[in-house]
Scaffold this active site. Structure first.
Site, PDB file in Angstrom:
ATOM      1  N   LYS A 147      33.520   6.118 -64.658  1.00  0.00           N
ATOM      2  CA  LYS A 147      34.174   5.017 -65.421  1.00  0.00           C
ATOM      3  C   LYS A 147      34.001   3.668 -64.833  1.00  0.00           C
ATOM      4  O   LYS A 147      33.900   2.639 -65.463  1.00  0.00           O
ATOM      5  CB  LYS A 147      35.506   5.529 -65.880  1.00  0.00           C
ATOM      6  CG  LYS A 147      35.542   6.549 -66.989  1.00  0.00           C
ATOM      7  CD  LYS A 147      37.192   6.633 -67.601  1.00  0.00           C
ATOM      8  CE  LYS A 147      37.294   7.977 -68.378  1.00  0.00           C
ATOM      9  NZ  LYS A 147      38.761   8.279 -68.587  1.00  0.00           N
ATOM     10  N   GLU A 181      20.560   3.455 -71.181  1.00  0.00           N
ATOM     11  CA  GLU A 181      19.421   3.925 -71.577  1.00  0.00           C
ATOM     12  C   GLU A 181      19.622   5.513 -72.085  1.00  0.00           C
ATOM     13  O   GLU A 181      20.267   6.181 -71.494  1.00  0.00           O
ATOM     14  CB  GLU A 181      18.518   4.035 -70.451  1.00  0.00           C
ATOM     15  CG  GLU A 181      17.179   4.117 -70.729  1.00  0.00           C
ATOM     16  CD  GLU A 181      16.202   4.236 -69.179  1.00  0.00           C
ATOM     17  OE1 GLU A 181      16.091   3.040 -68.615  1.00  0.00           O
ATOM     18  OE2 GLU A 181      15.311   5.296 -69.180  1.00  0.00           O
ATOM     19  N   ILE A 205      22.866   6.305 -63.985  1.00  0.00           N
ATOM     20  CA  ILE A 205      24.312   6.090 -63.323  1.00  0.00           C
ATOM     21  C   ILE A 205      24.507   7.363 -62.707  1.00  0.00           C
ATOM     22  O   ILE A 205      24.238   8.463 -63.180  1.00  0.00           O
ATOM     23  CB  ILE A 205      25.523   5.901 -64.513  1.00  0.00           C
ATOM     24  CG1 ILE A 205      26.729   6.009 -63.702  1.00  0.00           C
ATOM     25  CG2 ILE A 205      25.483   6.941 -65.591  1.00  0.00           C
ATOM     26  CD1 ILE A 205      27.822   5.024 -64.643  1.00  0.00           C
ATOM     27  N   LEU A 206      25.108   7.392 -61.551  1.00  0.00           N
ATOM     28  CA  LEU A 206      25.247   8.584 -60.781  1.00  0.00           C
ATOM     29  C   LEU A 206      26.527   8.407 -59.777  1.00  0.00           C
ATOM     30  O   LEU A 206      26.688   7.328 -59.160  1.00  0.00           O
ATOM     31  CB  LEU A 206      24.319   8.836 -60.001  1.00  0.00           C
ATOM     32  CG  LEU A 206      24.344  10.133 -58.894  1.00  0.00           C
ATOM     33  CD1 LEU A 206      24.169  11.294 -59.435  1.00  0.00           C
ATOM     34  CD2 LEU A 206      23.509   9.968 -57.438  1.00  0.00           C
ATOM     35  N   GLY A 263      37.063   8.966 -61.124  1.00  0.00           N
ATOM     36  CA  GLY A 263      37.139   7.570 -61.843  1.00  0.00           C
ATOM     37  C   GLY A 263      36.177   6.660 -61.495  1.00  0.00           C
ATOM     38  O   GLY A 263      36.181   5.606 -62.097  1.00  0.00           O
ATOM     39  N   TYR A 264      35.236   7.151 -60.416  1.00  0.00           N
ATOM     40  CA  TYR A 264      34.247   5.983 -60.304  1.00  0.00           C
ATOM     41  C   TYR A 264      33.271   5.960 -61.296  1.00  0.00           C
ATOM     42  O   TYR A 264      32.615   4.808 -61.577  1.00  0.00           O
ATOM     43  CB  TYR A 264      33.396   6.677 -58.907  1.00  0.00           C
ATOM     44  CG  TYR A 264      34.344   6.174 -57.612  1.00  0.00           C
ATOM     45  CD1 TYR A 264      34.967   4.992 -57.445  1.00  0.00           C
ATOM     46  CD2 TYR A 264      34.833   7.344 -56.849  1.00  0.00           C
ATOM     47  CE1 TYR A 264      35.759   4.651 -56.366  1.00  0.00           C
ATOM     48  CE2 TYR A 264      35.629   7.040 -55.584  1.00  0.00           C
ATOM     49  CZ  TYR A 264      36.052   5.658 -55.316  1.00  0.00           C
ATOM     50  OH  TYR A 264      36.762   5.505 -54.367  1.00  0.00           O
TER      51      TYR A 264
HETATM   52  N1  ACO Z   1      34.003  17.705 -67.164  1.00  0.00           N
HETATM   53  C1  ACO Z   1      34.661  17.458 -68.363  1.00  0.00           C
HETATM   54  N2  ACO Z   1      34.684  16.167 -68.452  1.00  0.00           N
HETATM   55  C2  ACO Z   1      34.018  15.354 -67.703  1.00  0.00           C
HETATM   56  C3  ACO Z   1      33.181  15.723 -66.354  1.00  0.00           C
HETATM   57  C4  ACO Z   1      33.197  17.115 -66.253  1.00  0.00           C
HETATM   58  N3  ACO Z   1      32.535  17.702 -65.467  1.00  0.00           N
HETATM   59  N4  ACO Z   1      32.838  14.696 -65.594  1.00  0.00           N
HETATM   60  C5  ACO Z   1      33.342  13.551 -66.412  1.00  0.00           C
HETATM   61  N5  ACO Z   1      33.999  13.901 -67.303  1.00  0.00           N
HETATM   62  C6  ACO Z   1      34.610  13.005 -68.412  1.00  0.00           C
HETATM   63  C7  ACO Z   1      36.029  13.138 -68.350  1.00  0.00           C
HETATM   64  O1  ACO Z   1      36.821  12.671 -69.384  1.00  0.00           O
HETATM   65  C8  ACO Z   1      36.335  12.073 -67.082  1.00  0.00           C
HETATM   66  O2  ACO Z   1      37.737  11.584 -67.272  1.00  0.00           O
HETATM   67  P1  ACO Z   1      38.885  12.238 -66.155  1.00  0.00           P
HETATM   68  O3  ACO Z   1      38.221  12.775 -65.171  1.00  0.00           O
HETATM   69  O4  ACO Z   1      39.883  11.435 -65.977  1.00  0.00           O
HETATM   70  O5  ACO Z   1      39.070  13.732 -67.288  1.00  0.00           O
HETATM   71  C9  ACO Z   1      35.370  10.907 -67.358  1.00  0.00           C
HETATM   72  O6  ACO Z   1      34.060  11.814 -68.162  1.00  0.00           O
HETATM   73  C10 ACO Z   1      34.769  10.149 -66.549  1.00  0.00           C
HETATM   74  O7  ACO Z   1      35.185  10.662 -65.041  1.00  0.00           O
HETATM   75  P2  ACO Z   1      34.743   9.862 -64.033  1.00  0.00           P
HETATM   76  O8  ACO Z   1      35.701  10.538 -63.026  1.00  0.00           O
HETATM   77  O9  ACO Z   1      35.070   8.365 -64.092  1.00  0.00           O
HETATM   78  O10 ACO Z   1      33.421  10.186 -63.664  1.00  0.00           O
HETATM   79  P3  ACO Z   1      32.389  10.656 -62.544  1.00  0.00           P
HETATM   80  O11 ACO Z   1      32.774   9.854 -61.259  1.00  0.00           O
HETATM   81  O12 ACO Z   1      32.675  11.946 -62.236  1.00  0.00           O
HETATM   82  O13 ACO Z   1      30.978  10.198 -62.849  1.00  0.00           O
HETATM   83  C11 ACO Z   1      28.844  10.607 -63.832  1.00  0.00           C
HETATM   84  C12 ACO Z   1      30.367  10.544 -64.208  1.00  0.00           C
HETATM   85  C13 ACO Z   1      28.167   9.444 -63.443  1.00  0.00           C
HETATM   86  C14 ACO Z   1      28.383  10.961 -65.484  1.00  0.00           C
HETATM   87  C15 ACO Z   1      28.730  12.253 -62.813  1.00  0.00           C
HETATM   88  O14 ACO Z   1      29.332  13.203 -63.640  1.00  0.00           O
HETATM   89  C16 ACO Z   1      27.195  12.099 -62.453  1.00  0.00           C
HETATM   90  O15 ACO Z   1      26.797  11.298 -61.572  1.00  0.00           O
HETATM   91  N6  ACO Z   1      26.543  13.127 -63.125  1.00  0.00           N
HETATM   92  C17 ACO Z   1      25.111  13.506 -62.539  1.00  0.00           C
HETATM   93  C18 ACO Z   1      24.280  12.501 -63.129  1.00  0.00           C
HETATM   94  C19 ACO Z   1      24.272  12.128 -64.449  1.00  0.00           C
HETATM   95  O16 ACO Z   1      24.282  13.011 -65.295  1.00  0.00           O
HETATM   96  N7  ACO Z   1      24.426  10.905 -64.842  1.00  0.00           N
HETATM   97  C20 ACO Z   1      24.398  10.359 -66.417  1.00  0.00           C
HETATM   98  C21 ACO Z   1      22.937  10.284 -66.575  1.00  0.00           C
HETATM   99  S1  ACO Z   1      22.810   9.449 -68.324  1.00  0.00           S
HETATM  100  C22 ACO Z   1      22.269   7.762 -67.685  1.00  0.00           C
HETATM  101  O17 ACO Z   1      22.001   7.750 -66.572  1.00  0.00           O
HETATM  102  C23 ACO Z   1      22.255   6.823 -68.503  1.00  0.00           C
END
Ligand code: ACO
Ligand code: ZN
Length: 429
Positions: free
Chosen positions: A301, A321, A288-289, A298-299
């Site tokens: 989630k 995974e 997921i990214l 929020g994308y």
């Molecule tokens: N710091 C603290 N909490 C965080 C952070 C952060 N940098 N990022 C997400 N969260 C938590 C928070 O609770 C957040 O909710 P909030 O923003 O309302 O406080 C919640 O997670 C989800 O936030 P979203 O806005 O819905 O998530 P986002 O669009 O930022 O995407 C993701 C999350 C996909 C993990 C993103 O950070 C990303 O792409 N990271 C790089 C790639 C990655 O690590 N992917 C996951 C690998 S694991 C796998 O693929 C199975």
């Protein structure tokens, strides 16, 4: 920045006796066998310096040509900051660094001690769970330096986080330029501009499986076997922001679900998740990214919600995974916790009782993931040898709001997806 073909001077040797060695040309550089204290940014106070390891060094442009005149200040250093994720690794000038006498013990030796000598931040690395130490060290060695520093994507610029194995000619460049629709990439902006004049895609190739015109978002299913180039380009792009996934396994069995925001110019990718067509190992999501310029909106989630809605359609309880990255874990824990609390609230409102098994069947979240989330917020408690779930509405409300905004609701009536049928296996005879 040093240009194309910059020589890597400090080699990581994973043997036990000597951790790292100098090449002859950089013997005046700070000894990488010892930790350093360093500033991550210019405005940081010396008192806030962070412990770091030297990964590599390179001659500065203003360094003396004669080697005997060079000192440790003739080099820039590529540092890994201890207790920070590798995405914070970067080139740091010598004036921000203070050497220490704190020797870095080779990891292999510490493992043999049973890790009793105090763990290095790297060893407690859940993100690489499932990888053997040697495999992880080899992965870190092969990916230790970012070779592309910036990304231009549509109207956005972003700093990259990690090494990505692009074809050779795309390494050691400052910026890589992507077409935001077909994901073709270029080393020069002029090449991208020429491409855009010809490229007539305005949405991801594949089927639109979800659309919400009110919020202007849509989801597109792209099958790797039908749109291989698009998916490969996406894999290269996402590797710039994903450290723990390797690109060494075949991507053929995957479907990519691309989330887009729409405007008058088209459907712009904001993020995606991939999913194995064959539901291997009960995984309902592989990667997921959210692209960095769309994160924390929020994308993430929302993508997780969509992945569980697909599980509902398949009628299969699923889990992402492993390993999860640090951000992946935070996002999943946030989503699971809020989903479970929503479920408890619904049951309480109806005056119904429930078990963890039933909760799993109704939410399609694996029981182990439910337990992990509940334990994480201490909602499961032991009393007289029995395990109790705390369902005090006030505590639930507090916990719920500590995990940020709830996920955007999926309008299930707008989701039109049919699980993949393998003609060889699934069609009833
Ligand atoms: N710091 C603290 N909490 C965080 C952070 C952060 N940098 N990022 C997400 N969260 C938590 C928070 O609770 C957040 O909710 P909030 O923003 O309302 O406080 C919640 O997670 C989800 O936030 P979203 O806005 O819905 O998530 P986002 O669009 O930022 O995407 C993701 C999350 C996909 C993990 C993103 O950070 C990303 O792409 N990271 C790089 C790639 C990655 O690590 N992917 C996951 C690998 S694991 C796998 O693929 C199975
Ligand atoms: Zn294009």
């Amino acid at each position: 920045m040093q240009g194309k073909g910059a020589k890597k001077k400090v080699k990581l040797n994973t043997g036990e006796k000597e951790l790292r060695k100098y090449s002859k040309e950089s013997k005046e550089a700070i000894n990488p066998n010892y930790y350093v204290m360093a500033k991550m940014r210019a405005e940081m106070e010396e008192s806030d310096m962070i412990k770091a390891k030297i990964i590599d060094c390179r001659l500065r442009k203003d360094a003396p040509i004669e080697q005997h005149l060079r000192t440790k200040d003739s080099y820039d250093y590529y540092l890994h900051f201890c207790s920070f994720d590798r995405r914070m690794d970067r080139w740091i000038p010598p004036e921000w660094i203070i050497p220490t006498k704190d020797y870095i013990e080779p990891e292999t030796k510490k493992k043999k001690d049973g890790g009793k000598g105090g763990k290095d931040e790297h060893e407690e690395d859940d993100e690489h769970e499932g990888m053997e130490l040697n495999e992880r060290l080899a992965h870190e060695e092969a990916t230790k330096l970012k070779t592309i520093f910036k990304l231009k994507f549509g109207k956005y610029y972003a700093e990259t986080w990690y090494y990505s194995p692009f074809p050779e000619e795309y390494h050691d460049i400052e910026t890589i330029y992507f077409c935001e629709f077909c994901l073709a990439f270029f080393a020069k902006e002029t090449e991208l501009k020429r491409h855009i004049e010809k490229c007539n895609l305005v949405h991801p190739p594949g089927n639109q499986v979800y659309s919400d015109t009110e919020r202007q978002v849509s989801l597109w299913e792209v099958d790797v076997t039908k749109n291989t180039a698009y998916c490969e380009n996406l894999a290269f792009l996402s590797k710039l922001f994903l450290d723990h996934k390797l690109l060494t396994y075949p991507i053929d069995p995957f479907l990519f679900f691309i989330l887009c925001e729409s405007d008058q110019y088209g459907h712009h990718i904001v993020g995606y998740f991939s999913k194995n067509k064959y539901f291997a190992n009960s995984y309902n999501l592989s990667c997921i990214l959210t692209l960095p310029f769309y994160q924390r909106k929020g994308y993430g989630k929302f993508l997780i919600s969509l992945s569980y809605e697909l599980s509902r359609i398949e009628n299969k309880i699923g889990t992402p995974e492993r390993p999860l990255s640090d951000l992946g874990r935070q996002s999943y824990l946030a989503w699971w916790t809020q989903r479970i609390i929503d479920h408890i609230r619904e049951k309480q409102a109806k005056g119904e009782s429930f078990s963890l098994d039933e909760m799993s069947k109704e939410t399609f979240v694996r029981v182990e993931d439910i337990i992990e989330s509940l334990e994480n917020v201490k909602l499961l408690r032991k009393y007289n040898g029995e395990i109790y779930l705390c369902s005090d509405p006030k505590i639930l409300d507090q916990i719920y709001s500590s995990f940020g905004r709830p996920a955007l609701k999926v309008k299930t009536e707008n989701l039109h997806w049919v699980p993949y049928l393998d003609p060889a296996k699934d069609i009833p005879k």
